[in-house]
Design a protein around this motif. Structure first.
Motif, mmCIF file in Angstrom:
data_model
loop_
_atom_site.group_PDB
_atom_site.id
_atom_site.type_symbol
_atom_site.label_atom_id
_atom_site.label_comp_id
_atom_site.label_asym_id
_atom_site.label_seq_id
_atom_site.Cartn_x
_atom_site.Cartn_y
_atom_site.Cartn_z
ATOM 1 N N VAL A 144 -5.908 10.005 1.300
ATOM 2 C CA VAL A 144 -5.261 10.100 0.361
ATOM 3 C C VAL A 144 -4.605 11.912 0.334
ATOM 4 N N SER A 145 -3.496 12.151 0.384
ATOM 5 C CA SER A 145 -2.681 13.143 0.052
ATOM 6 C C SER A 145 -3.696 14.779 1.038
ATOM 7 N N GLY A 146 -4.088 13.840 1.521
ATOM 8 C CA GLY A 146 -4.432 15.348 2.717
ATOM 9 C C GLY A 146 -6.352 15.781 2.725
ATOM 10 N N ARG A 147 -6.429 14.207 1.956
ATOM 11 C CA ARG A 147 -7.703 14.578 1.745
ATOM 12 C C ARG A 147 -9.085 13.324 1.946
ATOM 13 N N LEU A 148 -10.110 12.841 2.205
ATOM 14 C CA LEU A 148 -11.178 12.209 3.042
ATOM 15 C C LEU A 148 -12.206 12.581 1.118
ATOM 16 N N ILE A 149 -11.651 10.847 1.198
ATOM 17 C CA ILE A 149 -12.311 10.523 -0.510
ATOM 18 C C ILE A 149 -13.262 8.793 -0.004
ATOM 19 N N LEU A 150 -14.817 9.530 -0.396
ATOM 20 C CA LEU A 150 -15.724 8.118 -0.251
ATOM 21 C C LEU A 150 -15.321 7.767 -2.118
ATOM 22 N N ILE A 151 -15.104 6.240 -2.083
ATOM 23 C CA ILE A 151 -14.812 5.658 -2.967
ATOM 24 C C ILE A 151 -16.129 4.685 -3.408
ATOM 25 N N ALA A 152 -16.622 3.798 -2.678
ATOM 26 C CA ALA A 152 -17.459 2.749 -3.270
ATOM 27 C C ALA A 152 -18.685 2.789 -2.175
#
Length: 399
Positions: A144-152
């Motif tokens: 999202v928004s050009g970012r990679l996010i590890l969330i769970a």
């Protein structure tokens, strides 16, 4: 012959005198830095001109142009990102981080490792366990928004492994922490819409009805947003609660919540099994039932391109389809045996990418072309893909 002798003499001289070799390397680097992008034009004007040329062309011409396309000042092209694990990892418990993240550069056709996440606190992620022989424990990530996010994810003691989202910005090349989750969770629904991250349902260390029905969001475009490099740093921005689900049926597995036209679409089961489908209307803050046609065709991994067009890969038949909201129908686009068993897909830049081939192949589909074009990218040796994303390429200041 004379050129050969001269080269040999130079190599011998620099071998005997390492300081001279270092000076030659430094001089060459300085020459690259001083060389104009286009002779006769200031570099800032040359950059404007070159920004209209495809990066693959610039890459093949000269080193200054090649260096330019990886700089912060040049419009970034899209690359493929993958969260990977070792194919040889055994089923024993481990306190080490079992995942690696890589970026595939479509211009150079090379995999580059991402920097390591912050070491404090250390990541304790569990992918395999003797109790789950035939499957991986999910590690959930979104883009999202050009970012990679590890969330769970799940920790070695079967608790939620992430109290804060881990956020990677390709343009800065830095990992950071998002705000602490109100309720850390695993096996949840996770997705993004309009630059906002959403998580819903899931479980903590044990099942809890309140957690299974809860949902919250984090707006990355909020004026107070910021990515901290310290996990426990005091921050003013935070997750906000949204309308809860009517029940806890969406905590049975890791679920991709697909952002599409202001809605988050999700189903509670994978594959051809009977399933329940719902979507969250981000403007109304309300949960609604999924249209019948959308639910009937949701027979595999789904992704949206620019949150406007949804694609599904029928994992049993190996068919790529596109959703038509006017007809509430999934339109056939192409089929291939390589798509059978597809596990995860990502869409962006006119491409749909799918994890296939025992997770060691990523099938790339050019859906902007008719007929659809297909090619395969192999994962780095010894690694299998857990998730894939399409994001801006990383900057390479030392290129």
């Amino acid at each position: 012959m004379a050129a050969s002798i001269q080269t040999s003499t130079t190599d011998t001289a620099t071998t005997k005198h390492p300081s001279k070799r270092r000076k030659l390397t430094t001089d060459q680097h300085q020459n690259h830095q001083e060389q104009p992008l286009i002779p006769g034009l200031p570099d800032h004007v040359a950059q404007i001109c070159l920004s209209h040329v495809h990066p693959s062309t610039l890459y093949t011409v000269c080193h200054p142009w090649r260096r330019l396309i990886y700089s912060l000042s040049f419009p970034p092209f899209l690359s493929l990102y993958a969260v990977l694990s070792s194919t040889s990892t055994n089923h024993h418990l481990s306190n080490t981080n079992p995942i690696q993240s890589f970026s595939f550069d479509p211009i150079s056709s090379k995999w580059d490792p991402l920097p390591l996440p912050p070491p404090d606190p250390p990541l304790h992620l569990l992918i395999r366990h003797p109790c789950f022989i035939s499957r991986h424990l999910p590690i959930q990530s979104i883009s999202v928004s050009g970012r990679l996010i590890l969330i769970a994810a799940t920790s070695h003691n079967f608790s939620p492994a992430l109290s804060h989202p881990l956020v990677f910005n390709p343009l800065s090349g830095v990992w950071g922490y998002g705000p602490p989750l109100t309720t850390p969770r695993r096996w949840c629904a996770a997705g993004a819409a309009h630059d906002t991250v959403y998580v819903a349902s899931g479980i903590g260390s044990q099942f809890n009805t309140g957690v299974a029905r809860s949902a919250e969001k984090w707006d990355l475009e909020s004026k107070s947003v910021g990515i901290s490099t310290i996990a426990n740093k005091t921050i003013t921005w935070k997750w906000k609660r949204v309308k809860e689900l009517k029940d806890g049926r969406f905590c049975r597995d890791a679920i991709d919540a697909v952002g599409w036209r202001g809605k988050l679409c999700m189903v509670n089961m994978k594959g051809d099994a009977p399933k329940e489908g719902i979507f969250y209307d981000t403007k109304k803050d309300a949960w609604e039932n999924m249209p019948e046609g959308m639910l009937a065709g949701w027979r595999g991994p789904v992704a949206s391109m620019d949150e406007e067009t949804m694609f599904v890969v029928d994992e049993a038949k190996g068919v790529l389809r596109k959703y038509d909201p006017e007809k509430d129908y999934w339109e056939h686009m192409m089929d291939s045996e390589r798509l059978v068993g597809a596990q995860k897909i990502a869409a962006g830049g006119g491409r749909v990418c799918a994890i296939c081939g025992c997770s060691t192949e990523i099938v790339v589909l050019d859906v902007a072309a008719l007929p659809v074009k297909l090619w395969v990218v192999k994962t780095p040796p010894g690694l299998e893909a857990l998730a894939i994303h399409i994001l801006p390429r990383m900057t390479r200041p030392d290129f």
